[in-house]
Design a protein around this motif. Structure first.
Motif, PDB file in Angstrom:
ATOM      1  N   GLU A  28      -5.459   3.474  -3.896  1.00 19.29           N
ATOM      2  CA  GLU A  28      -6.864   3.657  -3.530  1.00 19.29           C
ATOM      3  C   GLU A  28      -7.541   2.301  -3.453  1.00 19.29           C
ATOM      4  O   GLU A  28      -7.280   1.418  -4.270  1.00 19.29           O
ATOM      5  N   GLN A  29      -8.385   2.163  -2.440  1.00 24.02           N
ATOM      6  CA  GLN A  29      -9.210   0.962  -2.314  1.00 24.02           C
ATOM      7  C   GLN A  29     -10.612   1.404  -1.944  1.00 24.02           C
ATOM      8  O   GLN A  29     -10.821   2.065  -0.938  1.00 24.02           O
ATOM      9  N   ARG A  30     -11.553   1.034  -2.786  1.00 25.84           N
ATOM     10  CA  ARG A  30     -12.966   1.366  -2.533  1.00 25.84           C
ATOM     11  C   ARG A  30     -13.727   0.058  -2.427  1.00 25.84           C
ATOM     12  O   ARG A  30     -13.771  -0.716  -3.375  1.00 25.84           O
ATOM     13  N   ILE A  68      -2.382   6.033   0.998  1.00 19.39           N
ATOM     14  CA  ILE A  68      -3.547   5.243   0.610  1.00 19.39           C
ATOM     15  C   ILE A  68      -4.847   5.970   0.964  1.00 19.39           C
ATOM     16  O   ILE A  68      -4.962   6.556   2.049  1.00 19.39           O
ATOM     17  N   TYR A  69      -5.791   5.929   0.034  1.00 16.19           N
ATOM     18  CA  TYR A  69      -7.142   6.422   0.294  1.00 16.19           C
ATOM     19  C   TYR A  69      -8.051   5.206   0.293  1.00 16.19           C
ATOM     20  O   TYR A  69      -8.126   4.479  -0.693  1.00 16.19           O
ATOM     21  N   PHE A  70      -8.714   4.964   1.422  1.00 11.40           N
ATOM     22  CA  PHE A  70      -9.607   3.817   1.583  1.00 11.40           C
ATOM     23  C   PHE A  70     -10.986   4.332   1.941  1.00 11.40           C
ATOM     24  O   PHE A  70     -11.132   5.219   2.780  1.00 11.40           O
ATOM     25  N   ARG A  71     -11.995   3.718   1.307  1.00 13.12           N
ATOM     26  CA  ARG A  71     -13.371   4.069   1.659  1.00 13.12           C
ATOM     27  C   ARG A  71     -14.235   2.834   1.523  1.00 13.12           C
ATOM     28  O   ARG A  71     -14.088   2.044   0.601  1.00 13.12           O
ATOM     29  N   ARG A 115      -7.465   7.995   5.231  1.00  8.60           N
ATOM     30  CA  ARG A 115      -6.353   8.491   4.405  1.00  8.60           C
ATOM     31  C   ARG A 115      -5.047   8.226   5.143  1.00  8.60           C
ATOM     32  O   ARG A 115      -4.915   8.531   6.313  1.00  8.60           O
ATOM     33  N   THR A 175      -6.958   0.609  -6.985  1.00  6.96           N
ATOM     34  CA  THR A 175      -6.233   1.423  -7.960  1.00  6.96           C
ATOM     35  C   THR A 175      -4.749   1.381  -7.624  1.00  6.96           C
ATOM     36  O   THR A 175      -4.359   1.599  -6.478  1.00  6.96           O
ATOM     37  N   GLU A 207     -14.009   6.376   5.943  1.00  2.92           N
ATOM     38  CA  GLU A 207     -13.118   6.941   4.931  1.00  2.92           C
ATOM     39  C   GLU A 207     -11.788   7.186   5.625  1.00  2.92           C
ATOM     40  O   GLU A 207     -11.744   7.838   6.674  1.00  2.92           O
ATOM     41  N   TYR A 248       0.841  -1.192   0.000  1.00  4.84           N
ATOM     42  CA  TYR A 248       0.000   0.000   0.000  1.00  4.84           C
ATOM     43  C   TYR A 248       0.879   1.246   0.000  1.00  4.84           C
ATOM     44  O   TYR A 248       1.891   1.308   0.695  1.00  4.84           O
TER      45      TYR A 248
END
Length: 146
Positions: free
Chosen positions: A115-117, A38-41, A48, A106, A46, A34
């Protein structure tokens, strides 16, 4: 390059081995993949930054009695990985529940996860496991939104 995602098979092996430690999840081997920003939501939070992401994984490990994870479908584009999954979890004082969802991952140009959504219906999947209440919940949802 070290600690980078290079193909779908490598990613699947890393991802599914999170849940191999006797039912208790362990993210220590995948966290280096990671990005530090990393941006996770997901449906409830949410996050960061790798520090906050690591804290989230520790909270989930502490709360859960057992977690299993199964990937049903997956695909990878140039810098996107998309997976459909089932997570079977039980917390300390609850029966095992299945949550079905998908994740869009991403990757940066360097192959790090930036990024993980995660997409899932947390309450619907949990309520489905409660006799009578699950049916009432689904009826309410259909009436209000369907």
């Amino acid at each position: 390059m070290e600690n980078t995602i290079v193909n779908l098979e490598q990613f699947k092996k890393l991802w599914t081995s999170i849940y191999d430690a006797g039912g208790k999840p362990d993210w220590s081997h995948i966290l280096p993949y990671y990005d530090e920003h990393i941006y996770f939501r997901d449906s409830i939070q949410e996050i960061r930054g790798i520090g906050e992401f690591k804290k989230m994984t520790e909270r989930l490990t502490k709360r859960s009695r057992k977690l299993e994870f199964h990937i049903h479908n997956q695909m990878m584009g140039k810098n996107i990985i998309f997976i459909e999954w089932e997570m079977r979890l039980s917390f300390k004082k609850s029966p095992t529940s299945s949550i079905y969802g998908s994740s869009r991952i991403t990757l940066s140009e360097k192959g790090k996860i930036v990024e993980q959504r995660d997409y899932y219906d947390l309450w619907g999947d949990i309520f489905d496991n409660i006799p009578v209440f699950g049916k009432q919940y689904r009826k309410f949802i259909r009436k209000m939104f369907g």
